[in-house]
Design a protein around this motif. Structure first.
Motif, PDB file in Angstrom:
ATOM      1  N   ARG A 167     -44.486 -29.073 -57.577  1.00 56.11           N
ATOM      2  CA  ARG A 167     -45.508 -28.389 -58.359  1.00 56.11           C
ATOM      3  C   ARG A 167     -46.092 -27.191 -57.604  1.00 56.11           C
ATOM      4  O   ARG A 167     -46.483 -26.200 -58.218  1.00 56.11           O
ATOM      5  N   TYR A 168     -46.138 -27.264 -56.268  1.00 62.43           N
ATOM      6  CA  TYR A 168     -46.628 -26.119 -55.498  1.00 62.43           C
ATOM      7  C   TYR A 168     -45.720 -24.896 -55.690  1.00 62.43           C
ATOM      8  O   TYR A 168     -46.121 -23.777 -55.427  1.00 62.43           O
ATOM      9  N   PHE A 169     -44.476 -25.156 -56.108  1.00 60.65           N
ATOM     10  CA  PHE A 169     -43.544 -24.046 -56.351  1.00 60.65           C
ATOM     11  C   PHE A 169     -43.543 -23.647 -57.818  1.00 60.65           C
ATOM     12  O   PHE A 169     -42.690 -22.878 -58.253  1.00 60.65           O
ATOM     13  N   ASP A 170     -44.473 -24.254 -58.569  1.00 60.88           N
ATOM     14  CA  ASP A 170     -44.578 -23.928 -59.983  1.00 60.88           C
ATOM     15  C   ASP A 170     -43.335 -24.359 -60.773  1.00 60.88           C
ATOM     16  O   ASP A 170     -42.959 -23.704 -61.741  1.00 60.88           O
ATOM     17  N   ARG A 197     -52.512 -20.239 -58.062  1.00 54.38           N
ATOM     18  CA  ARG A 197     -51.752 -21.335 -57.469  1.00 54.38           C
ATOM     19  C   ARG A 197     -52.656 -22.407 -56.862  1.00 54.38           C
ATOM     20  O   ARG A 197     -52.205 -23.527 -56.624  1.00 54.38           O
ATOM     21  N   ALA A 238     -52.646 -25.883 -58.254  1.00 54.79           N
ATOM     22  CA  ALA A 238     -51.669 -26.904 -57.867  1.00 54.79           C
ATOM     23  C   ALA A 238     -52.267 -27.852 -56.829  1.00 54.79           C
ATOM     24  O   ALA A 238     -51.998 -29.051 -56.838  1.00 54.79           O
ATOM     25  N   THR A 257     -45.321 -23.914 -48.644  1.00 57.87           N
ATOM     26  CA  THR A 257     -44.977 -23.596 -50.041  1.00 57.87           C
ATOM     27  C   THR A 257     -45.629 -22.249 -50.389  1.00 57.87           C
ATOM     28  O   THR A 257     -46.354 -21.686 -49.561  1.00 57.87           O
ATOM     29  N   PRO A 258     -45.413 -21.730 -51.593  1.00 60.22           N
ATOM     30  CA  PRO A 258     -45.981 -20.408 -51.905  1.00 60.22           C
ATOM     31  C   PRO A 258     -47.516 -20.321 -51.882  1.00 60.22           C
ATOM     32  O   PRO A 258     -48.066 -19.237 -52.041  1.00 60.22           O
ATOM     33  N   LEU A 259     -48.210 -21.430 -51.685  1.00 61.95           N
ATOM     34  CA  LEU A 259     -49.672 -21.343 -51.615  1.00 61.95           C
ATOM     35  C   LEU A 259     -50.108 -20.706 -50.290  1.00 61.95           C
ATOM     36  O   LEU A 259     -49.511 -20.956 -49.254  1.00 61.95           O
TER      37      LEU A 259
END
Lengths: 302, 262
Positions: free
Chosen positions: A102-105, B10, B13, B106-108
């Motif tokens: 989910r952190y990667f959407d 984000r 999330a 992660t992208p966060l």
């Protein structure tokens, strides 16, 4: 396009140079190893690559993107399996994967499908509903690698993936890494186990004191630095050492052994036997461990 | 505002991660905010309140002690909900569970993580305060239509206390060190913010000191809304929350980056 390109990459911590102006290039699809004693700067280099630590100076590009400008975009397409166990103890095995996805959407349904597939791949399906503290160390390592693959990364970073594992668990992880290589995933690996690096890495660098001191293919490095054979002689005398030195052979004297590096082990043994009494000796194939110890020194790094 | 440029949607999330853990253990999470106000109302309201014969003058209304007390309990739950979550809770996730480290891969961004934690802290205040409010309203100690706005105050006040807690989380070396902010800020606020007694009984300097405390404003707003008293407290409180939240949020982002980015 290279997977990673570093030019003059430097990292300073309070006046101490952890990584000292290193250059390297990692091609897409290869398994690339970072070796070195503790404190050599390999983990710091890895952390800069996955945008976990800012670059002090120099240039660092990951999959064509600059780490300073595009950390989110880089992190979106790489997978990181850290050295430290940072699985989420509040969740089950499977939930660790779906929450991470989910952190990667990644949409929920897709997260679930990928989680099930990765649990299968890492042979963890039976443990899917266990909580993290209940599973073994080997399972945790596998789950960390599975988690790093949730976003189907183009490049996977494995920081000491098998440290502390039993032989069965290590071999299973090696199998999985080889499978990833076949799928053309770029793999970055740090390890303290030279046999692991020799088996898995297409190319590697050996780092020491923040610098890259050797770079090449494992077999090539062994041939270049050591030769084909290592002759280990127990309890050598000073005369023997003097003779070896005089003959111009590559050697190293440790506290209780004389190591002679040569391409013709049998011939050297025969010659030495004529002149000296050797109570115990051993001729064996040179390994990456010899390269490592020869190049980084035998002194303990604390 | 470079401190804020790395915050994105984000962060939701991370909020969802904390929500999932909360729902996973919901039985233990919903019971305390439900039982605690009942205990306080019985002990302080009925027991202690029986000693107080005179009504309390508040905002032009005359209230029995237990009616005066009830909105104070809602205010206290707003403070504790967010402060516990973003002090002990966030510290455990950051320091012991290494959750922040894992999410940072992660992208966060770190800023997303802090914002997500604070949003979740505010959500805890919202949930806890709404449960307390429901208990209080059922026994008639909070009235329509003002009480409908209290959950909004709970969320806004939650943001404020969560940001304040995150500031301490970015500074403390270990879990035990939270004893200091609790002893120096939280407990005095719990007692002296117009929660258990009206501030008018304090000397002038005491009242001014109380007005500097965040909980005083939350307590005033909760009580005003409970009894539909519409005065300057609402405007002053809103401004106070906005300012205090902005400062503590920026401070916590700055200090957290200093602590974690190496």
């Amino acid at each position: 396009m290279p997977a990673v390109r570093a030019e003059g990459l430097t990292k300073m911590f309070d006046g101490f140079k952890a990584v000292d102006a290193i250059d390297f290039q990692i091609e897409e699809g290869e398994c690339f190893g970072f070796l070195g004693p503790n404190g050599a700067g390999k983990s710091t280099t890895m952390r800069m690559i996955h945008c976990g630590s800012p670059v002090t100076s120099g240039k660092l590009e990951v999959l064509g993107m600059d780490v300073n400008d595009s950390p989110r975009q880089i992190k979106q397409v790489i997978g990181v399996a850290p050295q430290e166990n940072n699985l989420d103890p509040d969740f089950t095995v499977r939930r660790n994967l779906t929450v991470y996805g989910r952190y990667f959407d990644i949409p929920n349904g897709e997260c679930g499908r990928r989680a099930d597939r990765l649990l299968e791949f890492m042979q963890l399906s039976e443990k899917r509903d266990e909580m993290i503290p209940e599973i073994s160390g080997g399972m945790k390592r596998r789950l960390i690698i599975a988690r790093a693959m949730m976003n189907e990364p183009r490049m996977l970073i494995l920081d000491e993936p098998t440290t502390g594992l039993d032989p069965q668990a290590r071999h299973l992880i090696w199998e999985k890494v080889r499978e990833l290589k076949r799928q053309k995933v770029t793999v970055l690996l740090t390890t303290h186990y030279m046999d692991e690096a020799e088996r898995l890495c297409d190319r590697l660098v050996i780092m020491d004191h923040g610098k890259i001191i050797l770079e090449g293919r494992p077999r090539e490095l062994i041939d270049r630095v050591i030769g084909a054979d290592v002759l280990e002689i127990d309890v050598p005398g000073d005369e023997m050492e003097a003779y070896v030195k005089e003959r111009g052979w590559q050697y190293e004297r440790t506290i209780d052994r004389l190591l002679v590096y040569t391409d013709q082990g049998q011939r050297v043994v025969a010659e030495l036997k004529e002149r000296f009494s050797m109570s115990y000796y051993l001729i064996r194939n040179a390994t990456l461990e010899d390269v490592f110890l020869r190049s980084t020194g035998r002194a303990l790094v604390e | 505002m470079t401190l804020l440029s790395n915050i994105s949607w984000r962060s939701i999330a991370l909020w969802k991660r904390n929500r999932d853990v909360f729902l996973f253990t919901w039985k233990t999470n919903f019971l305390p905010p439900f039982l605690e106000p009942i205990l306080y109302l019985v002990a302080m309201g009925l027991g202690f309140g029986a000693l107080i014969q005179a009504d309390i003058e508040y905002g032009g209304r005359s209230l029995e002690y237990i009616k005066f007390l009830a909105p104070g309990l809602v205010a206290i739950s707003i403070m504790y909900g967010a402060f516990f979550e973003c002090s002990y809770g966030s510290f455990v996730r950051m320091y012991y569970q290494k959750t922040f480290d894992a999410v940072l891969a992660t992208p966060l961004s770190l800023e997303d993580i802090i914002a997500g934690e604070i949003l979740w802290g505010a959500t805890k205040s919202f949930i806890n305060a709404t449960i307390v409010l429901a208990v209080v309203a059922v026994v008639g100690f909070s009235e329509m239509p003002g009480l409908l706005l209290i959950p909004v105050v709970a969320f806004a006040g939650g943001l404020m206390f969560a940001s304040l807690a995150m500031l301490f989380t970015s500074l403390v070396p270990n879990l035990d060190s939270f004893n200091y902010p609790f002893f120096l800020f939280i407990t005095p606020m719990f007692l002296f913010s117009g929660t258990f007694f009206p501030l008018s009984v304090l000397p002038g300097w005491g009242q001014q000191l109380a007005m500097a405390l965040p909980l005083t404003h939350i307590s005033n707003m909760a009580r005003d809304l409970s009894y539909n008293i519409w005065d300057a407290d609402m405007i002053i409180g809103t401004a106070y929350i906005a300012l205090f939240t902005a400062i503590t949020f920026l401070g916590s982002v700055y200090l957290m980056k200093k602590r974690l980015v190496k």
